[in-house]
Design a protein around this motif. Structure first.
Motif, PDB file in Angstrom:
ATOM      1  N   PRO A 299       8.057   6.051  -5.941  1.00 36.32           N
ATOM      2  CA  PRO A 299       6.787   5.427  -6.340  1.00 36.32           C
ATOM      3  C   PRO A 299       5.981   4.891  -5.165  1.00 36.32           C
ATOM      4  CG  PRO A 299       8.659   4.015  -6.886  1.00 36.32           C
ATOM      5  CD  PRO A 299       9.234   5.319  -6.469  1.00 36.32           C
ATOM      6  N   GLN A 300       6.611   4.748  -3.996  1.00 38.52           N
ATOM      7  CA  GLN A 300       5.879   4.250  -2.830  1.00 38.52           C
ATOM      8  C   GLN A 300       5.033   5.337  -2.170  1.00 38.52           C
ATOM      9  OE1 GLN A 300       9.084   5.214  -3.018  1.00 38.52           O
ATOM     10  NE2 GLN A 300      10.218   4.612  -1.185  1.00 38.52           N
TER      11      GLN A 300
ATOM     12  N   ASN B 149       6.777  16.800  -8.167  1.00 41.42           N
ATOM     13  CA  ASN B 149       7.284  16.100  -9.350  1.00 41.42           C
ATOM     14  C   ASN B 149       8.380  15.105  -8.987  1.00 41.42           C
ATOM     15  OD1 ASN B 149       5.528  17.441 -11.071  1.00 41.42           O
ATOM     16  ND2 ASN B 149       6.993  19.072 -11.557  1.00 41.42           N
ATOM     17  N   TYR B 150       9.280  15.521  -8.099  1.00 37.40           N
ATOM     18  CA  TYR B 150      10.352  14.621  -7.648  1.00 37.40           C
ATOM     19  C   TYR B 150       9.767  13.390  -6.954  1.00 37.40           C
ATOM     20  CZ  TYR B 150      14.211  17.938  -8.505  1.00 37.40           C
ATOM     21  OH  TYR B 150      15.150  18.766  -9.077  1.00 37.40           O
ATOM     22  N   VAL B 151       8.809  13.630  -6.070  1.00 37.80           N
ATOM     23  CA  VAL B 151       8.201  12.527  -5.324  1.00 37.80           C
ATOM     24  C   VAL B 151       7.506  11.558  -6.279  1.00 37.80           C
ATOM     25  CG1 VAL B 151       6.358  11.934  -3.706  1.00 37.80           C
ATOM     26  CG2 VAL B 151       7.935  13.793  -3.155  1.00 37.80           C
ATOM     27  N   GLN B 152       6.748  12.095  -7.218  1.00 38.29           N
ATOM     28  CA  GLN B 152       6.019  11.237  -8.156  1.00 38.29           C
ATOM     29  C   GLN B 152       6.953  10.452  -9.076  1.00 38.29           C
ATOM     30  OE1 GLN B 152       3.422  14.195  -9.917  1.00 38.29           O
ATOM     31  NE2 GLN B 152       1.763  13.780  -8.472  1.00 38.29           N
TER      32      GLN B 152
ATOM     33  N   GLN C 265       0.838  -1.190   0.000  1.00 37.65           N
ATOM     34  CA  GLN C 265       0.000   0.000   0.000  1.00 37.65           C
ATOM     35  C   GLN C 265       0.876   1.244   0.000  1.00 37.65           C
ATOM     36  OE1 GLN C 265      -2.748   0.114   3.236  1.00 37.65           O
ATOM     37  NE2 GLN C 265      -4.022   1.687   2.289  1.00 37.65           N
ATOM     38  N   LYS C 266       0.510   2.214  -0.820  1.00 39.70           N
ATOM     39  CA  LYS C 266       1.302   3.440  -0.902  1.00 39.70           C
ATOM     40  C   LYS C 266       1.144   4.287   0.365  1.00 39.70           C
ATOM     41  CE  LYS C 266       1.846   4.038  -5.867  1.00 39.70           C
ATOM     42  NZ  LYS C 266       1.944   5.049  -6.944  1.00 39.70           N
ATOM     43  N   ILE C 267       2.182   5.072   0.640  1.00 44.90           N
ATOM     44  CA  ILE C 267       2.194   5.948   1.811  1.00 44.90           C
ATOM     45  C   ILE C 267       1.470   7.237   1.462  1.00 44.90           C
ATOM     46  CG2 ILE C 267       3.664   7.227   3.405  1.00 44.90           C
ATOM     47  CD1 ILE C 267       5.852   5.101   2.824  1.00 44.90           C
TER      48      ILE C 267
END
Length: 251
Positions: free
Chosen positions: A31-32, A24-27, A5-7
């Protein structure tokens, strides 16, 4: 194969461009993480965090209407991990380091972002929920440095001690041994240099392997560098190169 499950995460950042870059960096590189909300100041952040109750918040330190510590104070009933995002400030970095907090310096390094997110993910997956936010707020509000708390990463997890309880620190390879006023010894997963950078006066480095709390000094004995006897009965050598700075404390 079961998908993890994503955080669920929220970004709180007052600058639109900086917020978009971080998102944008996070996406792209984390990917988690699922970004479920954004806020640009204290007034927006507090109700949003209560509504969404995320597992992780990327939190800008300085914002309009209130800073990061005000946000944490207003959300102290919530349980979430925090990654602070800050321009360089010696005071704020020292406070965050004392609290073993995760933080990113602007401009954000992708490598440091990935490292911080991976550490948070590990804590969440292992159910190692430790409310650093509470300690961070308490330290920020506490004006007496000796009453502020230090979070110590140990092999078993974390421990919290007040600075005034620390008598001395000794480098031990990749670790540091802390000796407390009640006789306990803690092995901490940090180099001694880490504590040189985050512990304020009355902590003084007196040797390549030793930092002492000068409030714990009972006596000083002369010599090339000399040595001190501390309240716990230990005798700590003073290196000649540190002697002058040590003696200045008592003038």
């Amino acid at each position: 194969m079961m998908m993890l499950q994503k955080i669920r995460s929220v970004i709180v950042e007052d600058e639109t461009a900086a917020r978009e870059v971080l998102k944008n960096y996070v996406q792209k590189y984390c990917p988690q993480i699922e970004v479920v909300g954004e806020a640009q100041n204290f007034k927006e952040a507090v109700p949003l965090l209560h509504e969404l109750q995320p597992q992780l918040v990327f939190l800008d330190v300085e914002m309009p209407f209130g800073n990061a510590f005000d946000v944490l104070e207003a959300c102290k009933d919530l349980q979430f991990e925090t990654i602070f995002v800050t321009a360089f400030s010696e005071y704020s970095l020292k406070a965050l380091n004392q609290s073993a907090a995760y933080y990113l310096l602007k401009p954000i390094s992708i490598e440091e972002l990935i490292t911080a997110v991976n550490k948070v993910q590990q804590h969440i997956q292992n159910h190692e929920i430790f409310n650093r936010n509470k300690i961070i707020v308490e330290n920020f509000r506490e004006t007496k440095l000796e009453k502020q708390q230090v979070i110590l990463p140990t092999l078993e997890g974390f421990e919290v001690v007040k600075m005034e309880e620390i008598v001395r620190l000794r480098g031990n390879g990749n670790f540091t041994d802390l000796y407390l006023s009640d006789g306990q010894k803690k092995m901490v997963c940090r180099f001694l240099k880490h504590f040189t950078e985050i512990l304020p006066f009355p902590f003084v480095r007196v040797h390549k392997s030793h930092i002492i709390n000068v409030n714990s000094v009972k006596s000083y004995h002369k010599g090339a560098g000399g040595y001190v006897t501390l309240t716990d009965g230990s005798e700590i050598e003073i290196s000649p190169s540190y002697k002058e700075d040590f003696l200045k404390v008592f003038k």
